[in-house]
Design an enzyme around this catalytic site. Structure first.
Site, PDB file in Angstrom:
ATOM      1  N   LYS A  74     -12.954   4.358  -1.651  1.00 33.56           N
ATOM      2  CA  LYS A  74     -12.796   3.807  -0.122  1.00 33.56           C
ATOM      3  C   LYS A  74     -12.584   5.166   0.657  1.00 33.56           C
ATOM      4  O   LYS A  74     -12.162   6.049   0.300  1.00 33.56           O
ATOM      5  CB  LYS A  74     -11.606   2.810  -0.444  1.00 33.56           C
ATOM      6  N   ASP A 121      -2.704   1.550  -3.549  1.00 33.82           N
ATOM      7  CA  ASP A 121      -4.070   1.156  -3.300  1.00 33.82           C
ATOM      8  C   ASP A 121      -4.885   0.264  -4.335  1.00 33.82           C
ATOM      9  O   ASP A 121      -5.755  -0.512  -3.743  1.00 33.82           O
ATOM     10  CB  ASP A 121      -4.961   2.444  -3.376  1.00 33.82           C
TER      11      ASP A 121
END
Ligand code: C5P
Length: 288
Positions: free
Chosen positions: A9, A137
């Site tokens: 990401k 995350d």
């Protein structure tokens, strides 16, 4: 056997809003998965052991503190019944400790894959809760897609924004410790949150709005400590990036380019560093 692809990401903007009583910080960020994947294969064993083998471009340890092993054992413990163990094989392509969420993506893939191999004993909400115990995350990687995130990074709102750019990732090989980066921001008073989603929608038409408003609060202190990262950001602009920013707490920088050809051309200007050209990825962990 099950094969899973765990995407990296980038953070399209990242603000550290305030320090919390529990030691974490409230964030404001947009997570966007990109098409750079670690690959994980899982095979059930006839006993209750978990083994981990790692290959690929990174020197990671297969020790007990590896997030994949932790994820497998924590999910097994959460389910509580006696379950078969697994042989885990991890092929690393996402640089570790580079702000691209590779360890969290691997942990999310492990949770999804192990749950599936065990016959889906827990619902997605439980995976989310277990994921958050592994890292702030991890819930994002369980959801996938472009998501605005607040709280520790686990309160997620999906957004189907079209991001028309190719992404060039460049990692200068500097390891930035995340807890240090949070301390270095030294957020003593609360800061206001920027509307990054709006900026991204405007930015698709006019990239100047990204350069005006899109920030990463970690950049200032990390670049002061490691000037090479600041130079690298300038080099991304010199190479033709529409926009460049550090991802997470660094040290990977990303540049957004109009086309994949532009991004590939620019990547040749960073021969001394690890780099990769990617596109935005619509999903999260891919089960093959
Ligand atoms: O949750 P994760 O394990 O990724 O966090 C690593 C460290 O980063 C935490 O121990 C904390 O110091 C810091 N952190 C934070 N606020 C967040 C996420 C992480 O202070 N929202």
């Amino acid at each position: 056997m099950l094969t899973l692809q765990a995407p990296a990401k980038i953070n399209l903007g990242l603000e550290v809003l305030r320090r919390r009583a529990d030691g974490y910080h409230d964030l404001n960020t947009v997570f966007a998965p990109v098409t750079l994947f670690d690959t994980i294969t899982l095979s059930l064993r006839s006993d209750t052991q978990f083994t981990l083998q790692i290959s690929g471009n990174d020197t990671l340890s297969a020790s007990d503190d590896n997030l994949c092993l932790k994820a497998a054992r924590l999910l097994c413990h959460t389910i509580g019944t006696s379950l078969p163990g697994m042989d885990i094989h991890l092929t690393k392509r996402i640089p570790t400790g580079g702000g691209l969420g590779g360890g969290s993506a691997d942990a999310a893939a492990l949770l999804v894959g192990a749950n599936q191999l065990w016959g889906n004993p827990v619902p997605p909400e439980t995976l989310h809760q277990v994921g958050l115990l592994l890292g702030s995350d991890v819930p994002f990687f369980l959801e996938g897609g472009i998501a605005h995130a607040v709280g520790r990074g686990e309160i997620l709102t999906p957004h189907s924004i079209t991001l028309p750019w190719a992404v060039l990732l460049v990692n200068p090989g500097i390891h930035v410790a995340t807890p240090w980066a949070f301390r270095a921001v030294n957020r003593v008073t609360e800061r206001p949150a920027t509307d990054f989603v709006k900026l991204l929608m405007l930015g698709a038409e006019d990239s100047a709005s990204l350069r005006r408003g899109m920030v990463n609060d970690f950049e200032e202190s990390v670049m002061l400590e490691y000037p090479a990262i600041m130079q690298l950001k300038q080099r991304l602009y010199d190479a033709g990036a529409m926009f460049a920013l550090m991802s997470g707490s660094g040290s990977t920088l990303f540049g957004l380019f109009l086309t994949e050809e532009d991004a590939k051309g620019a990547s040749t200007l960073f021969p001394e560093y690890w780099s990769a050209v990617a596109r935005f990825h619509e999903g999260g962990v891919v089960v093959e």
